[in-house]
Design a protein around this motif. Sequence first.
Motif, PDB file in Angstrom:
ATOM      1  N   ILE A  60       5.227 -10.114  -8.053  1.00  0.00           N
ATOM      2  CA  ILE A  60       4.809  -8.800  -8.467  1.00  0.00           C
ATOM      3  C   ILE A  60       3.537  -8.144  -7.920  1.00  0.00           C
ATOM      4  O   ILE A  60       2.640  -8.863  -7.891  1.00  0.00           O
ATOM      5  CB  ILE A  60       4.679  -8.907 -10.197  1.00  0.00           C
ATOM      6  CG1 ILE A  60       5.857 -10.108 -10.682  1.00  0.00           C
ATOM      7  CG2 ILE A  60       4.511  -7.831 -10.864  1.00  0.00           C
ATOM      8  CD1 ILE A  60       7.381  -9.379 -10.618  1.00  0.00           C
ATOM      9  N   GLY A  61       4.005  -7.090  -7.401  1.00  0.00           N
ATOM     10  CA  GLY A  61       3.003  -6.251  -7.117  1.00  0.00           C
ATOM     11  C   GLY A  61       1.811  -5.699  -8.015  1.00  0.00           C
ATOM     12  O   GLY A  61       2.402  -5.677  -9.120  1.00  0.00           O
ATOM     13  N   TYR A  62       0.551  -5.837  -7.706  1.00  0.00           N
ATOM     14  CA  TYR A  62      -0.270  -5.558  -8.686  1.00  0.00           C
ATOM     15  C   TYR A  62      -1.293  -4.305  -8.438  1.00  0.00           C
ATOM     16  O   TYR A  62      -1.370  -3.703  -9.373  1.00  0.00           O
ATOM     17  CB  TYR A  62      -1.424  -6.666  -8.819  1.00  0.00           C
ATOM     18  CG  TYR A  62      -2.202  -6.743 -10.239  1.00  0.00           C
ATOM     19  CD1 TYR A  62      -1.458  -7.387 -11.250  1.00  0.00           C
ATOM     20  CD2 TYR A  62      -3.323  -6.522 -10.236  1.00  0.00           C
ATOM     21  CE1 TYR A  62      -2.134  -7.390 -12.528  1.00  0.00           C
ATOM     22  CE2 TYR A  62      -3.998  -6.412 -11.378  1.00  0.00           C
ATOM     23  CZ  TYR A  62      -3.444  -6.993 -12.593  1.00  0.00           C
ATOM     24  OH  TYR A  62      -4.134  -6.895 -13.839  1.00  0.00           O
ATOM     25  N   ARG A  63      -1.572  -4.275  -7.242  1.00  0.00           N
ATOM     26  CA  ARG A  63      -2.415  -3.126  -7.137  1.00  0.00           C
ATOM     27  C   ARG A  63      -2.069  -2.142  -5.797  1.00  0.00           C
ATOM     28  O   ARG A  63      -2.718  -1.439  -5.077  1.00  0.00           O
ATOM     29  CB  ARG A  63      -3.876  -3.469  -6.413  1.00  0.00           C
ATOM     30  CG  ARG A  63      -4.723  -4.042  -7.850  1.00  0.00           C
ATOM     31  CD  ARG A  63      -5.291  -2.752  -8.553  1.00  0.00           C
ATOM     32  NE  ARG A  63      -6.050  -3.323  -9.690  1.00  0.00           N
ATOM     33  CZ  ARG A  63      -6.750  -2.549 -10.489  1.00  0.00           C
ATOM     34  NH1 ARG A  63      -6.741  -1.313 -10.316  1.00  0.00           N
ATOM     35  NH2 ARG A  63      -7.415  -3.159 -11.291  1.00  0.00           N
ATOM     36  N   GLN A  64      -0.699  -1.972  -5.572  1.00  0.00           N
ATOM     37  CA  GLN A  64      -0.030  -1.208  -4.749  1.00  0.00           C
ATOM     38  C   GLN A  64      -0.122   0.386  -5.025  1.00  0.00           C
ATOM     39  O   GLN A  64      -0.100   0.558  -6.231  1.00  0.00           O
ATOM     40  CB  GLN A  64       1.385  -1.612  -4.202  1.00  0.00           C
ATOM     41  CG  GLN A  64       2.156  -1.280  -5.193  1.00  0.00           C
ATOM     42  CD  GLN A  64       2.333  -2.087  -6.339  1.00  0.00           C
ATOM     43  OE1 GLN A  64       1.884  -3.342  -6.411  1.00  0.00           O
ATOM     44  NE2 GLN A  64       2.876  -1.608  -7.465  1.00  0.00           N
ATOM     45  N   ALA A  65      -0.125   1.033  -4.017  1.00  0.00           N
ATOM     46  CA  ALA A  65      -0.040   2.772  -4.392  1.00  0.00           C
ATOM     47  C   ALA A  65       1.237   3.104  -3.988  1.00  0.00           C
ATOM     48  O   ALA A  65       2.040   2.813  -3.061  1.00  0.00           O
ATOM     49  CB  ALA A  65      -1.148   3.554  -3.472  1.00  0.00           C
TER      50      ALA A  65
ATOM     51  N   SER B  27       2.120   5.553  -8.998  1.00  0.00           N
ATOM     52  CA  SER B  27       1.525   4.007  -8.895  1.00  0.00           C
ATOM     53  C   SER B  27       1.341   3.393 -10.386  1.00  0.00           C
ATOM     54  O   SER B  27       1.734   2.177 -10.423  1.00  0.00           O
ATOM     55  CB  SER B  27      -0.115   4.189  -8.317  1.00  0.00           C
ATOM     56  OG  SER B  27       0.017   4.565  -7.067  1.00  0.00           O
ATOM     57  N   GLU B  28       0.978   4.398 -11.193  1.00  0.00           N
ATOM     58  CA  GLU B  28       0.994   3.737 -12.694  1.00  0.00           C
ATOM     59  C   GLU B  28       2.517   3.708 -13.319  1.00  0.00           C
ATOM     60  O   GLU B  28       2.812   3.278 -14.334  1.00  0.00           O
ATOM     61  CB  GLU B  28      -0.134   4.629 -13.293  1.00  0.00           C
ATOM     62  CG  GLU B  28      -1.300   4.198 -13.055  1.00  0.00           C
ATOM     63  CD  GLU B  28      -2.491   5.042 -13.759  1.00  0.00           C
ATOM     64  OE1 GLU B  28      -2.050   5.110 -15.220  1.00  0.00           O
ATOM     65  OE2 GLU B  28      -3.391   5.499 -13.161  1.00  0.00           O
ATOM     66  N   ALA B  29       3.328   4.409 -12.759  1.00  0.00           N
ATOM     67  CA  ALA B  29       4.641   4.718 -13.416  1.00  0.00           C
ATOM     68  C   ALA B  29       5.735   3.546 -12.800  1.00  0.00           C
ATOM     69  O   ALA B  29       6.817   3.556 -13.369  1.00  0.00           O
ATOM     70  CB  ALA B  29       5.261   5.991 -13.265  1.00  0.00           C
ATOM     71  N   ARG B  30       5.518   2.958 -11.692  1.00  0.00           N
ATOM     72  CA  ARG B  30       6.251   2.230 -11.228  1.00  0.00           C
ATOM     73  C   ARG B  30       5.791   0.833 -10.874  1.00  0.00           C
ATOM     74  O   ARG B  30       4.779   0.547 -10.749  1.00  0.00           O
ATOM     75  CB  ARG B  30       6.652   2.710  -9.712  1.00  0.00           C
ATOM     76  CG  ARG B  30       7.269   4.155  -9.590  1.00  0.00           C
ATOM     77  CD  ARG B  30       8.670   4.158 -10.267  1.00  0.00           C
ATOM     78  NE  ARG B  30       9.024   5.592 -10.202  1.00  0.00           N
ATOM     79  CZ  ARG B  30      10.154   5.941  -9.666  1.00  0.00           C
ATOM     80  NH1 ARG B  30      10.831   5.135  -9.248  1.00  0.00           N
ATOM     81  NH2 ARG B  30      10.424   7.344  -9.736  1.00  0.00           N
ATOM     82  N   VAL B  31       6.839  -0.294 -11.064  1.00  0.00           N
ATOM     83  CA  VAL B  31       6.267  -1.772 -10.626  1.00  0.00           C
ATOM     84  C   VAL B  31       7.053  -2.153  -9.374  1.00  0.00           C
ATOM     85  O   VAL B  31       8.302  -1.949  -9.413  1.00  0.00           O
ATOM     86  CB  VAL B  31       6.417  -2.641 -11.884  1.00  0.00           C
ATOM     87  CG1 VAL B  31       6.250  -3.939 -11.933  1.00  0.00           C
ATOM     88  CG2 VAL B  31       5.540  -2.088 -13.138  1.00  0.00           C
ATOM     89  N   LEU B  32       6.525  -2.868  -8.599  1.00  0.00           N
ATOM     90  CA  LEU B  32       7.003  -3.455  -7.368  1.00  0.00           C
ATOM     91  C   LEU B  32       7.415  -4.722  -7.536  1.00  0.00           C
ATOM     92  O   LEU B  32       6.334  -5.647  -7.896  1.00  0.00           O
ATOM     93  CB  LEU B  32       6.077  -3.346  -6.428  1.00  0.00           C
ATOM     94  CG  LEU B  32       6.574  -3.550  -4.805  1.00  0.00           C
ATOM     95  CD1 LEU B  32       7.816  -2.697  -4.343  1.00  0.00           C
ATOM     96  CD2 LEU B  32       5.361  -3.580  -3.742  1.00  0.00           C
ATOM     97  N   PHE B  33       8.787  -5.343  -7.251  1.00  0.00           N
ATOM     98  CA  PHE B  33       9.026  -6.687  -7.299  1.00  0.00           C
ATOM     99  C   PHE B  33       9.485  -7.034  -6.079  1.00  0.00           C
ATOM    100  O   PHE B  33      10.322  -6.418  -5.325  1.00  0.00           O
ATOM    101  CB  PHE B  33      10.371  -6.881  -8.284  1.00  0.00           C
ATOM    102  CG  PHE B  33      10.056  -6.426  -9.767  1.00  0.00           C
ATOM    103  CD1 PHE B  33       9.913  -7.362 -10.531  1.00  0.00           C
ATOM    104  CD2 PHE B  33      10.097  -5.011 -10.249  1.00  0.00           C
ATOM    105  CE1 PHE B  33       9.651  -7.133 -12.022  1.00  0.00           C
ATOM    106  CE2 PHE B  33       9.868  -4.860 -11.640  1.00  0.00           C
ATOM    107  CZ  PHE B  33       9.529  -5.978 -12.504  1.00  0.00           C
ATOM    108  N   ARG B  34       9.055  -8.261  -5.602  1.00  0.00           N
ATOM    109  CA  ARG B  34       9.580  -8.672  -4.366  1.00  0.00           C
ATOM    110  C   ARG B  34      10.036 -10.061  -4.358  1.00  0.00           C
ATOM    111  O   ARG B  34       9.677 -10.978  -4.818  1.00  0.00           O
ATOM    112  CB  ARG B  34       8.314  -8.792  -3.416  1.00  0.00           C
ATOM    113  CG  ARG B  34       7.725  -7.711  -2.804  1.00  0.00           C
ATOM    114  CD  ARG B  34       6.518  -7.873  -1.626  1.00  0.00           C
ATOM    115  NE  ARG B  34       6.124  -6.450  -1.260  1.00  0.00           N
ATOM    116  CZ  ARG B  34       4.788  -6.180  -1.543  1.00  0.00           C
ATOM    117  NH1 ARG B  34       4.096  -6.658  -2.299  1.00  0.00           N
ATOM    118  NH2 ARG B  34       4.743  -4.866  -0.851  1.00  0.00           N
ATOM    119  N   LEU B  35      11.431 -10.066  -4.152  1.00  0.00           N
ATOM    120  CA  LEU B  35      12.349 -11.118  -4.175  1.00  0.00           C
ATOM    121  C   LEU B  35      12.462 -11.759  -2.926  1.00  0.00           C
ATOM    122  O   LEU B  35      12.905 -11.108  -2.025  1.00  0.00           O
ATOM    123  CB  LEU B  35      13.433 -10.900  -4.933  1.00  0.00           C
ATOM    124  CG  LEU B  35      14.455 -11.949  -5.326  1.00  0.00           C
ATOM    125  CD1 LEU B  35      13.787 -13.124  -6.146  1.00  0.00           C
ATOM    126  CD2 LEU B  35      15.739 -11.354  -5.825  1.00  0.00           C
TER     127      LEU B  35
END
Length: 184
Positions: free
Chosen positions: A29-34, A98-106
Amino acid sequence: MIRDYYNRNALDEKLRGAPRPPGANHLAIGYRQAVAMVLAVAGEGDSVERLLSSATEFAVRFSAPGEWLVVSENDTPEGLQRRLDALCSGQAHIVDQSEARVLFRLSGPSTRRILAKGIGLDLHPKAFATGASANALCGHIAVNLARTGEDAFELIAPRSFAESLFDDLMTMGREYDLAAAFAA
């Protein structure tokens, strides 16, 4: 009470505790990506697409005609906005997500089988090549899905659906021993 949500990830409660080592199949789970949305001005879609594809310092994800999501691991949201404003020079509108989306890396050898349980796209490498991206439903949640490697995908989802998507992905990956943690 005023809350600064950028300092709190939508999945803090789900991933609280000691980080688990990545398994063969892993959800990071991405934590601090823009993340920014780029919307081309009418008639400028091709030009903006060329400008974005020429940049190598961030990842560009097709979202719709004349619309892209841009992800940067190195920039702050403000820095990414400035960089994109300078690159597109008035040919596109830039909206910070950045605050509205969450990045998942599978990633892992079973990623396509895991995703096939909830996404109605053909994820075979000949149909969905590395670098390809598309908007899709993962179960009932709208995501932007991108193939980033042979056995690696990124899903970008709205923050308000992050917990539900996380639960769905973990359920879909249960038989494949899917592990999850925040990205390093």
